[in-house]
Design a protein around this motif. Structure first.
Motif, PDB file in Angstrom:
ATOM      1  N   ALA A 219       1.648  -9.213   5.912  1.00  0.00           N
ATOM      2  CA  ALA A 219       1.698  -8.357   7.104  1.00  0.00           C
ATOM      3  C   ALA A 219       3.139  -8.010   7.466  1.00  0.00           C
ATOM      4  O   ALA A 219       3.450  -6.859   7.804  1.00  0.00           O
ATOM      5  N   GLY A 223       2.719  -4.708   5.343  1.00  0.00           N
ATOM      6  CA  GLY A 223       2.166  -3.952   6.466  1.00  0.00           C
ATOM      7  C   GLY A 223       3.225  -3.147   7.185  1.00  0.00           C
ATOM      8  O   GLY A 223       3.016  -1.976   7.549  1.00  0.00           O
ATOM      9  N   ILE A 322      -4.736  -5.838   7.108  1.00  0.00           N
ATOM     10  CA  ILE A 322      -3.288  -5.609   7.146  1.00  0.00           C
ATOM     11  C   ILE A 322      -2.955  -4.180   6.731  1.00  0.00           C
ATOM     12  O   ILE A 322      -2.170  -3.491   7.396  1.00  0.00           O
ATOM     13  N   SER A 351      -1.450  -6.661  13.012  1.00  0.00           N
ATOM     14  CA  SER A 351      -2.007  -7.257  11.799  1.00  0.00           C
ATOM     15  C   SER A 351      -2.116  -8.774  11.921  1.00  0.00           C
ATOM     16  O   SER A 351      -3.157  -9.360  11.604  1.00  0.00           O
TER      17      SER A 351
END
Length: 372
Positions: A219, A223, A322, A351
């Protein structure tokens, strides 16, 4: 004019029965601001300022003249139309800053903030669900038209999400295994049960921590990259250009990232499990004098296959969440580059929050079906 040497202002002060007169010739700019201010302050009232010989005046010079008008009621003579316009603009900008008193904290303001926060959460969830629906529809279109499937883009995301993350994930989970072993051994030593440190390392690494920490790292790493990349493309209007030529941004940008995250997360989680167990094994070998062979045999006895299944099942779900949150926040970017940073931060926070919530849901669910 550019390249022309600026002629500094020259001042003349005369005194008559009507008071002092300050005459300026040349350029009244920032380079002479301090000298002009001192000379004007030294004159007595009533004050007259003659601007008929000025060749150029910038905003700083206009501010000095305006201050004399405001504070000393000075009279201006000989000013051109452009100079008077500049003085008027400075006067309009000279307004006191209104400082709002800090509102007292009470029950109703806090209730209002709570309601606003809940409303924003609801809007975000609705938007995320709508984005999920658009993604599912785009994926269905790709299934009907497989030629539009971008294999090269997916392979490139495999490298970014998976291969390049092996180093940091391996190091992090290895150290987590060491920490779990050290802390577990300290606590279990009080009861003379250091051997059960292996049970602690094995079950908590395979069932929970390896997958959860991998998701948090993905993440923060992938992400955020998804949000920043798509957000930058929105600012530079590349996404608008894609729509113009008939390319779906969701098919070209979102789906390859989703597939890469879903596929690579189980592999990264498995790698994290191995590294965490390796770190714990080295610790118990060096500190508790438990041989590696005994450690491996003990792990086989204490770790049920359901723990492994739980860790692997959760991984693709975490990867999907994510990637979805990162792409969603990237698509919301609009305006300027500052928005990219804000949306990237929001994507990471969102996330991690959703991953932890889902992890709790999974824990309750698997316990309820007997996978304890």
């Amino acid at each position: 004019m550019a390249g022309q040497e600026e002629i500094p202002a020259e001042s003349r002060q005369t005194r008559d029965g009507a008071g002092d007169t300050y005459r300026v010739a040349g350029a009244l700019t920032i380079t002479r601001a301090a000298t002009t201010a001192r000379e004007i302050d030294a004159l007595s009232d009533p004050l007259t300022i003659d601007l008929s010989k000025i060749e150029r005046m910038d905003t700083v010079g206009a501010w000095i003249i305006h201050r004399a008008i405001r504070d000393r009621k000075a009279r201006i003579v000989g000013a051109s139309a452009s100079e008077m316009s500049l003085l008027e603009q400075v006067a309009e900008a000279d307004k006191p800053v209104q400082v709002h008193p800090e509102e007292e904290r009470g029950f109703f303001p806090m209730l209002d903030e709570l309601g606003t926060w809940m409303s924003e959460i609801g809007q975000t969830l609705v938007g995320l669900l709508g984005f999920l629906g658009a993604t599912v529809m785009a994926f269905a279109n790709l299934i009907r038209r497989p030629k539009r499937f971008r294999v090269n883009a997916i392979i490139q995301r495999f490298d970014v999400v998976g291969v390049r993350a092996l180093g940091i994930i391996g190091l992090m989970t290895f150290l987590i295994g060491v920490v779990i072993g050290q802390q577990g051994a300290v606590q279990l030593a009080q009861f003379g049960a250091e051997v059960y440190t292996i049970n602690l390392i094995g079950r908590i690494s395979v069932r929970e921590l390896a997958t959860l920490m991998t998701a948090i790292m993905v993440a923060g790493r992938s992400g955020s990259a998804f949000a920043a990349q798509i957000g930058t493309m929105k600012i530079t209007e590349e996404i608008v250009a894609m729509r113009t030529i008939g390319v779906s941004p969701i098919e070209a940008l979102v789906i390859p990232r989703l597939i890469a995250s879903v596929v690579m997360m189980p592999l990264l989680a498995f790698f994290a499990m191995i590294m965490s167990l390796l770190g714990g094994g080295i610790f118990v070998w060096l500190v508790l004098d438990i041989p590696p062979l005994t450690y491996i045999q003990r792990l086989q006895e204490v770790i049920p296959m359901t723990d492994f299944y739980i860790g692997i099942i959760k991984a693709p779900v975490f990867g999907f969440i994510i990637a979805l949150a990162g792409c969603f926040q990237g698509m919301l970017v609009q305006g300027n580059s500052e928005e990219v940073g804000m949306r990237t931060t929001t994507a990471v926070v969102q996330s991690i929050f959703l991953v932890i919530v889902l992890d709790a849901v999974f824990a309750v669910f698997f316990s309820s079906i007997g996978w304890k």
